[in-house]
Write an enzyme that holds these catalytic residues in place. Structure first.
Site, PDB file in Angstrom:
ATOM      1  N   GLN A 103      36.079  71.739  58.143  1.00 49.64           N
ATOM      2  CA  GLN A 103      37.400  71.758  57.522  1.00 49.64           C
ATOM      3  C   GLN A 103      37.687  73.129  56.896  1.00 49.64           C
ATOM      4  O   GLN A 103      37.062  73.514  55.896  1.00 49.64           O
ATOM      5  CB  GLN A 103      37.488  70.674  56.447  1.00 49.64           C
ATOM      6  CG  GLN A 103      38.910  70.492  55.943  1.00 49.64           C
ATOM      7  CD  GLN A 103      38.997  69.490  54.809  1.00 49.64           C
ATOM      8  OE1 GLN A 103      38.209  69.538  53.870  1.00 49.64           O
ATOM      9  NE2 GLN A 103      39.974  68.602  54.871  1.00 49.64           N
ATOM     10  N   TYR A 173      45.458  71.760  47.634  1.00 56.27           N
ATOM     11  CA  TYR A 173      44.907  73.097  47.882  1.00 56.27           C
ATOM     12  C   TYR A 173      46.005  74.000  48.458  1.00 56.27           C
ATOM     13  O   TYR A 173      47.163  73.603  48.567  1.00 56.27           O
ATOM     14  CB  TYR A 173      43.681  72.997  48.790  1.00 56.27           C
ATOM     15  CG  TYR A 173      42.527  72.302  48.105  1.00 56.27           C
ATOM     16  CD1 TYR A 173      41.982  72.817  46.924  1.00 56.27           C
ATOM     17  CD2 TYR A 173      42.006  71.112  48.600  1.00 56.27           C
ATOM     18  CE1 TYR A 173      40.936  72.171  46.269  1.00 56.27           C
ATOM     19  CE2 TYR A 173      40.955  70.465  47.949  1.00 56.27           C
ATOM     20  CZ  TYR A 173      40.429  70.997  46.787  1.00 56.27           C
ATOM     21  OH  TYR A 173      39.404  70.366  46.120  1.00 56.27           O
ATOM     22  N   ARG A 221      44.827  68.104  58.281  1.00 58.48           N
ATOM     23  CA  ARG A 221      44.799  67.066  57.243  1.00 58.48           C
ATOM     24  C   ARG A 221      45.950  67.310  56.278  1.00 58.48           C
ATOM     25  O   ARG A 221      46.099  68.417  55.737  1.00 58.48           O
ATOM     26  CB  ARG A 221      43.470  67.062  56.491  1.00 58.48           C
ATOM     27  CG  ARG A 221      43.307  65.809  55.663  1.00 58.48           C
ATOM     28  CD  ARG A 221      41.928  65.581  55.119  1.00 58.48           C
ATOM     29  NE  ARG A 221      41.647  64.145  55.148  1.00 58.48           N
ATOM     30  CZ  ARG A 221      40.773  63.520  54.371  1.00 58.48           C
ATOM     31  NH1 ARG A 221      40.041  64.205  53.535  1.00 58.48           N
ATOM     32  NH2 ARG A 221      40.589  62.222  54.458  1.00 58.48           N
ATOM     33  N   ARG A 320      33.587  57.332  51.281  1.00 57.30           N
ATOM     34  CA  ARG A 320      32.518  56.951  50.353  1.00 57.30           C
ATOM     35  C   ARG A 320      31.606  55.858  50.906  1.00 57.30           C
ATOM     36  O   ARG A 320      30.468  55.733  50.466  1.00 57.30           O
ATOM     37  CB  ARG A 320      33.141  56.555  49.012  1.00 57.30           C
ATOM     38  CG  ARG A 320      33.714  57.767  48.280  1.00 57.30           C
ATOM     39  CD  ARG A 320      34.647  57.356  47.173  1.00 57.30           C
ATOM     40  NE  ARG A 320      35.848  56.728  47.716  1.00 57.30           N
ATOM     41  CZ  ARG A 320      36.751  56.097  46.982  1.00 57.30           C
ATOM     42  NH1 ARG A 320      36.575  56.003  45.677  1.00 57.30           N
ATOM     43  NH2 ARG A 320      37.826  55.571  47.544  1.00 57.30           N
ATOM     44  N   CYS A 343      30.733  50.053  49.395  1.00 58.55           N
ATOM     45  CA  CYS A 343      31.044  51.041  48.354  1.00 58.55           C
ATOM     46  C   CYS A 343      31.852  50.371  47.252  1.00 58.55           C
ATOM     47  O   CYS A 343      32.784  49.618  47.525  1.00 58.55           O
ATOM     48  CB  CYS A 343      31.845  52.183  48.985  1.00 58.55           C
ATOM     49  SG  CYS A 343      32.617  53.272  47.789  1.00 58.55           S
ATOM     50  N   ALA A 394      18.372  48.401  37.792  1.00 60.59           N
ATOM     51  CA  ALA A 394      17.167  49.235  37.756  1.00 60.59           C
ATOM     52  C   ALA A 394      15.998  48.493  38.386  1.00 60.59           C
ATOM     53  O   ALA A 394      15.273  49.032  39.231  1.00 60.59           O
ATOM     54  CB  ALA A 394      16.847  49.627  36.314  1.00 60.59           C
ATOM     55  N   GLU A 413      12.536  37.799  36.461  1.00 60.29           N
ATOM     56  CA  GLU A 413      13.840  37.851  35.790  1.00 60.29           C
ATOM     57  C   GLU A 413      13.960  36.598  34.928  1.00 60.29           C
ATOM     58  O   GLU A 413      13.779  35.490  35.425  1.00 60.29           O
ATOM     59  CB  GLU A 413      14.965  37.931  36.827  1.00 60.29           C
ATOM     60  CG  GLU A 413      16.361  37.687  36.289  1.00 60.29           C
ATOM     61  CD  GLU A 413      16.748  38.576  35.102  1.00 60.29           C
ATOM     62  OE1 GLU A 413      16.666  39.807  35.224  1.00 60.29           O
ATOM     63  OE2 GLU A 413      17.122  38.013  34.045  1.00 60.29           O
ATOM     64  N   GLN A 421      23.259  42.965  33.399  1.00 55.67           N
ATOM     65  CA  GLN A 421      24.609  43.161  32.839  1.00 55.67           C
ATOM     66  C   GLN A 421      25.687  43.294  33.912  1.00 55.67           C
ATOM     67  O   GLN A 421      26.873  43.157  33.614  1.00 55.67           O
ATOM     68  CB  GLN A 421      24.634  44.423  31.981  1.00 55.67           C
ATOM     69  CG  GLN A 421      23.806  44.352  30.731  1.00 55.67           C
ATOM     70  CD  GLN A 421      23.720  45.717  30.078  1.00 55.67           C
ATOM     71  OE1 GLN A 421      24.689  46.213  29.523  1.00 55.67           O
ATOM     72  NE2 GLN A 421      22.565  46.336  30.167  1.00 55.67           N
ATOM     73  N   LYS A 431      36.601  43.604  39.722  1.00 53.64           N
ATOM     74  CA  LYS A 431      35.228  44.061  39.966  1.00 53.64           C
ATOM     75  C   LYS A 431      34.310  43.026  40.630  1.00 53.64           C
ATOM     76  O   LYS A 431      33.094  43.142  40.534  1.00 53.64           O
ATOM     77  CB  LYS A 431      34.625  44.575  38.647  1.00 53.64           C
ATOM     78  CG  LYS A 431      35.260  45.914  38.240  1.00 53.64           C
ATOM     79  CD  LYS A 431      34.833  46.386  36.885  1.00 53.64           C
ATOM     80  CE  LYS A 431      33.469  47.000  36.882  1.00 53.64           C
ATOM     81  NZ  LYS A 431      33.110  47.512  35.532  1.00 53.64           N
TER      82      LYS A 431
END
Ligand code: FAD
Ligand code: FMN
Length: 645
Positions: A103, A173, A221, A320, A343, A394, A413, A421, A431
């Site tokens: 690009q 840009y 683009r 992503r 993602c 984790a 666990e 969490q 979410k």
């Protein structure tokens, strides 16, 4: 392949046959060498992405001019010395059967480094949206030089073996700065209405065409819509696009937004559905007969296939998703789409880490991304008995990575399900995908051979009896109880209880603590129908940055709900009749509060640490058990602990 027939069809652009319709769009990585040349780590990152099987892969922004880079290490093609490195990128792509473009990029005014050094230039001396400083206005000589530099860089790419080039005309840009009336106030032939402002882009296209010859494909683009106040709309831009095709564009890559677009929409947050911008690609398709690439939050090849079948676009870019799980296409082809980790559009490890923290690319949920050279692929020399305590991000990552490397892993666990969490995070509006991530990561760890012991709280006695060789302590964090008088009153609860639906809301709600959890809880209350909410935060500014895309969305919904944010205020006392706050030394009673929710942070839950140290058992403490932070730190530390065994 059923459901992928359209996506897997080859497509011809000039003489180039692209084997399928999946595109790896350009994504800046900050993995280059400091002089802008191709590094080993960039090659490794790129190869892992190319293995996805995308037919058309486009290298990240590649500077055409020494004074046109966002930062000194931006991938460069402004000198012949870069050709050997770029050739290696081509070899990687060709080795895996992909066709490759790079690009071509000039940053214009959107570089803090160039603005600070006084070297930034743009169509007009108008301050950058992001950095607030103005560039100098380009002279006609500057324009001619930059136009020429695009052609010269394109010729180098052709010499390096690239199959095509892409011209970056999007995202604010230099080319986009010329297109936008916000940044282009010129009164000469490069300014005026959009058709006149497009002149620079047309000259760049012509310059590149002259340099590469007639047979070499050029992609352009564009931000089809600028998505900023006073910016151009799709209605204005779409009629101009055929002019770009006439000037040499063989593909239109239909992106959107600029750096000034609120909420970082160019890499849209989780609030946006996959394919949300396809209407823009479709509009471009209506006016041109060259292939159009659509982009925007794609995670699922079957959805992309539908978009192509419907005629929205000819090719689909997965940005992503290539970072979160580059195996998405292979999994779909092999009948295992459920194994793909989707993602989360959190931007934590990718665009926001680069733009807001100035750091190299990673992915919050894929510990391999950006670490390809250090990512162990061979089994460990000795298979050890590993106990992972805690099944949050984790622990799950540590368990999967350890088992993948051949260790004998048991994950304990104390809850009935894994996730820690994140199970709370997943209950916040928009979410749900966070829960799917946990389910898929758990299944992946199971496939790798991890034994799960749910509903099991590990005690020192269990460790002593089980005799593990290595313990990974991923016990996370629990809410810290702030020293507020009256915190035990019945109308006071913690964020966890609120978001778990354990507390029926009524009347006026006060949230104490405006970090991510406090803001998410407020958003949850909004979704539950709460119309009256105050949030009290000790810091003078909200800890949730509006520059981050999800943070922007949270603030926007907060404002739209009519909620009140009180900054620089500390809650001192709660009574049945009111809440006492201290603001800049002055005390003030807030009255009529029906429910108080405490979201003042967490404290590490690492009560097993002393025992492990005392007994000299090899152990690693990871994630929030070290200190309450984010998913990206939990995942990275979990992975590193596993790699070190
Ligand atoms: C509402 C909310 C929203 C959030 N949103 C985001 C977000 O959008 N992005 C982000 O990056 N972060 C977010 N976070 C923070 C993020 O969830 C944490 O940083 C992350 O989960 C930490 O992971 P961990 O594995 O270290 O710990 P945890 O997720 O806390 O997991 C630890 C696990 O260990 C278990 N455990 C503890 N002791 C024992 C024991 N003795 N035996 C067995 N098991 C034990 C616990 O039951 C728990 O399941 C959010 C947090 C909350 C509460
Ligand atoms: C880390 C990162 C770097 C990016 N760098 C570029 C770039 O160099 N050039 C570009 O045109 N777009 C860039 N983008 C935008 C992506 O190409 C893509 O358009 C955007 O992420 C939306 O696609 P997605 O929702 O599939 O991720 C970048 C995005 C990310 C996440």
């Amino acid at each position: 392949m059923k459901g992928l027939e359209h996506l897997l069809q080859p497509i011809k652009v000039k003489n180039l046959t692209i084997p399928n319709r999946v595109v790896l769009p350009p994504m800046g990585t900050v993995l280059t060498n400091s002089d802008g040349s191709v590094s080993e780590r960039l090659l490794a990152f790129f190869e892992r992405r190319v293995k996805s099987g995308a037919g058309f892969v486009i290298n990240e922004i590649t500077s055409v001019h020494p004074k046109g880079s966002s930062f000194p290490g931006e991938l460069a093609a402004f000198d012949d010395r870069y050709i050997p490195g770029l050739r290696k990128m081509v070899e990687v792509a060709h080795r895996h059967g992909s066709k490759i473009a790079a690009q071509l990029h000039h940053v214009g005014r959107e570089s803090s480094i160039l603005l600070d050094s006084g070297e930034a230039m743009g169509p007009s001396a108008i301050p950058s949206y992001v950095y607030g400083k103005a560039p100098r206005e380009m002279t006609l000589d500057d324009i001619a030089e930059v136009v020429d530099s695009f052609g010269k860089a394109a010729a180098r790419l052709r010499e390096a073996g690239y199959d095509a080039v892409e011209i970056h005309g999007a995202h604010g840009y230099l080319l986009c700065q010329f297109l936008s009336a916000n940044s282009n106030k010129r009164t000469d032939e490069y300014g005026g209405d959009l058709r006149q402002r497009a002149r620079f882009v047309i000259e760049v296209l012509q310059s590149v065409r002259r340099a590469v010859g007639d047979d070499f494909p050029i992609s352009l683009r564009l931000s089809v819509e600028e998505m900023i106040k006073g910016g151009y709309t799709a209605d204005e831009m779409v009629p101009i696009i055929p002019e770009f095709v006439k000037a040499g564009a063989d593909i239109i890559h239909a992106s959107f937004g600029t750096h000034g677009t609120p909420g970082g929409l160019t890499s849209a947050p989780i609030e946006y559905e996959p394919g949300f911008a396809m209407h823009l690609a479709r509009r471009v398709k209506e006016v041109v007969d060259v292939p159009v690439i659509g982009v925007g939050r794609f995670t699922d090849p079957f959805v992309a296939n539908e978009c192509i079948a419907r005629g929205d676009a000819d090719m689909i870019a997965f940005g992503r998703q290539h970072l979160a799980d580059p195996d998405f296409l292979i999994n779909a082809i092999n009948g295992k789409p459920h194994e793909t980790i989707e993602c989360l559009a959190c931007n934590q490890g990718c665009i926001e880490r680069e733009m807001l923290e100035g750091r190299r690319i990673r992915c919050a949920i894929n510990p391999e991304t950006g670490m390809e050279l250090r990512y162990p692929t061979k089994p460990a020399e000795k298979s050890r008995v590993v106990w992972v305590i805690g099944g949050g991000p984790a622990g799950l990552t540590a368990a999967h990575e350890s088992a993948r490397l051949g260790h004998q892993v048991t994950l304990f666990e104390m809850d009935a399900q894994t996730g820690g969490q994140v199970n709370l995070a997943a209950k916040a509006p928009f979410k749900e995908a966070y829960r799917r991530w946990i389910e898929k990561l758990t299944a992946k760890a199971e496939r790798a051979g991890v034994t799960f012991r749910l509903n099991t709280r590990v005690t020192p006695e269990m460790i002593a009896g089980g005799n593990p060789e290595v313990v990974i302590l991923a016990t996370g964090a629990e809410e810290a109880v702030p020293p507020i008088t009256g915190i035990d009153l019945p109308h006071v609860c913690f964020a966890r209880q609120a978001i778990n639906g354990e507390v029926p809301f009524h009347g006026k709600v006060l949230v104490v603590g405006g970090g991510l959890v406090g803001m998410e809880v407020a958003d949850y209350c909004r979704e539950q129908g709460c119309t009256d909410l105050l949030l009290v935060e000790e810091m003078p500014e909200s800890p949730v940055s509006k520059a981050a895309s999800h943070g922007y969305m949270l603030h926007k919904r907060f404002r739209q709900a009519g909620y009140q944010l009180i900054l620089g205020a500390r809650v001192k006392e709660i009574t049945p009749d009111g809440v006492l706050i201290s603001v800049g030394g002055d005390e003030q009673w807030l009255t009529g509060i029906d429910q108080v929710i405490i979201a003042t942070g967490t404290k590490p839950r690492n009560e097993l640490k002393d025992f492990l140290e005392e007994k000299g058992i090899t152990h690693h403490i990871v994630g929030d058990a070290v200190q309450g932070r984010r998913i990206i730190e939990a995942v990275e530390e979990g992975a590193r602990a596993a790699w070190s065994i």
